[in-house]
Design a protein around this motif. Structure first.
Motif, mmCIF file in Angstrom:
data_model
loop_
_atom_site.group_PDB
_atom_site.id
_atom_site.type_symbol
_atom_site.label_atom_id
_atom_site.label_comp_id
_atom_site.label_asym_id
_atom_site.label_seq_id
_atom_site.Cartn_x
_atom_site.Cartn_y
_atom_site.Cartn_z
ATOM 1 N N ILE A 1 20.872 108.777 98.377
ATOM 2 C CA ILE A 1 19.660 109.278 99.033
ATOM 3 C C ILE A 1 18.586 108.211 98.912
ATOM 4 O O ILE A 1 18.338 107.685 97.824
ATOM 5 N N THR B 1 21.665 110.327 108.551
ATOM 6 C CA THR B 1 22.778 110.107 107.637
ATOM 7 C C THR B 1 23.719 109.024 108.152
ATOM 8 O O THR B 1 24.219 109.114 109.277
ATOM 9 N N LYS C 1 21.811 109.081 102.878
ATOM 10 C CA LYS C 1 20.882 109.958 103.578
ATOM 11 C C LYS C 1 19.478 109.395 103.420
ATOM 12 O O LYS C 1 18.979 109.248 102.303
ATOM 13 N N ASN D 1 22.598 123.154 102.266
ATOM 14 C CA ASN D 1 22.581 121.907 101.509
ATOM 15 C C ASN D 1 21.125 121.481 101.375
ATOM 16 O O ASN D 1 20.396 121.435 102.364
ATOM 17 N N LEU E 1 18.255 118.691 99.915
ATOM 18 C CA LEU E 1 17.867 117.385 99.384
ATOM 19 C C LEU E 1 16.485 117.528 98.771
ATOM 20 O O LEU E 1 15.505 117.768 99.472
ATOM 21 N N GLU F 1 21.016 116.208 95.464
ATOM 22 C CA GLU F 1 21.610 116.987 96.551
ATOM 23 C C GLU F 1 22.352 118.173 95.947
ATOM 24 O O GLU F 1 23.195 118.007 95.067
ATOM 25 N N ASP G 1 24.206 122.194 96.774
ATOM 26 C CA ASP G 1 24.742 123.144 97.743
ATOM 27 C C ASP G 1 24.638 124.562 97.195
ATOM 28 O O ASP G 1 24.942 124.813 96.019
#
Length: 265
Positions: free
Chosen positions: A45, A106, A134, A211, A213, A218, A220
């Motif tokens: 990220i 992404t 990302k 999901n 960020l 990150e 889920d």
């Protein structure tokens, strides 16, 4: 006896001759050791400023490429490629971040090929751990990517409930089964929610996934939407909270903390 002696002599000569022919005087086969050339992203990220309109993503190689190479990747799912010349140890992918409503893009590495890889004794491949980057606009922007498990039409958004329910950022897709909403970088400290906004509902129970960020993390989440009522023409009948968001800023250091708590299971 002389006859037998002659036969024995001939037999011995033949054996010696065959033995000498069986001697392997060829050079030993040497197997070349292969050198890995691994393509990897700089991070998983990457945060940029909200005012930035582009970002140059550097993809590095663990060893210089020995011949002309081609890296295949996807940008938001669209396949693309970039070439690297002999001796290169990286390539740069320029990503357009200028769209006002795009907060994350992404890059996913797909494949690396090198011409004459076998001759050069190199093994080109993509990193298993750092194969996706990302790029997120805004140091403290929280990005929610929402999907679900049936053919209902579900929207989503970040909302506030104080003093009344109001949308902060609502998803805008009209055809996709993936919706994206954000808590923008510049919202004030306080309590917010990521919520599901059903437009059409085809099942009483719908498994939902998001999901998130948050910073360089990150995460889920999975929750079950039960008994939702579809939205009317001018709005949504059901507003189902999925994740509670609490934002606070340290008055001395200015450090921003954003805590997430799942409320839909």
């Amino acid at each position: 006896m002389k006859y037998i002696y002659k036969i024995s002599s001939l037999l011995i000569c033949a054996i010696l001759l065959l033995s000498s022919c069986a001697v392997n005087d060829d050079d030993a086969i040497v197997v070349k050791s292969m050198t890995d050339v691994i393509a990897k992203t700089e991070a998983k990220i990457k945060r940029i400023m909200t005012t930035d309109t582009s970002y140059d993503a550097v993809i590095s190689f663990s060893n210089p490429v020995t011949s002309l190479a081609r890296l295949t990747y996807t940008l938001d799912g669209e396949e693309m490629s970039i070439d690297a010349t002999q001796g290169s140890q990286s390539v740069t992918i320029s990503v357009d971040m200028s769209a006002a409503d795009v907060y994350v893009r992404t890059i996913k590495l797909v494949d690396l090929k090198i011409i004459n890889a076998n001759i050069d004794a190199v093994k080109p491949e993509v990193s298993q751990d750092f194969n996706e980057l990302k790029i997120v606009k805004g140091e403290n922007t929280v990005v929610f990517t929402f999907t679900w498990g049936d053919d209902s039409d579900l929207d989503c958004g970040t909302i506030t409930k104080t003093p009344a329910v109001a949308g902060i950022n609502l998803s805008t897709s009209t055809t996709s089964t993936t919706e994206v909403a954000v808590l923008p970088d510049n919202v004030a400290d306080g309590e917010y929610f990521f919520a599901i906004l059903p437009w059409t509902v085809n099942n009483n129970s719908i498994e939902c996934y998001v999901n998130v960020l948050n910073g360089t993390t990150e995460t889920d989440y999975t929750g079950n939407l039960v008994g939702a009522t579809p939205g009317g023409f001018f709005g949504y009948t059901t507003v189902e909270d999925f994740i509670k968001i609490t934002k606070s800023t340290d008055g001395v250091t200015g450090e921003v903390t954003i805590n997430l708590e799942q409320v839909l299971f």
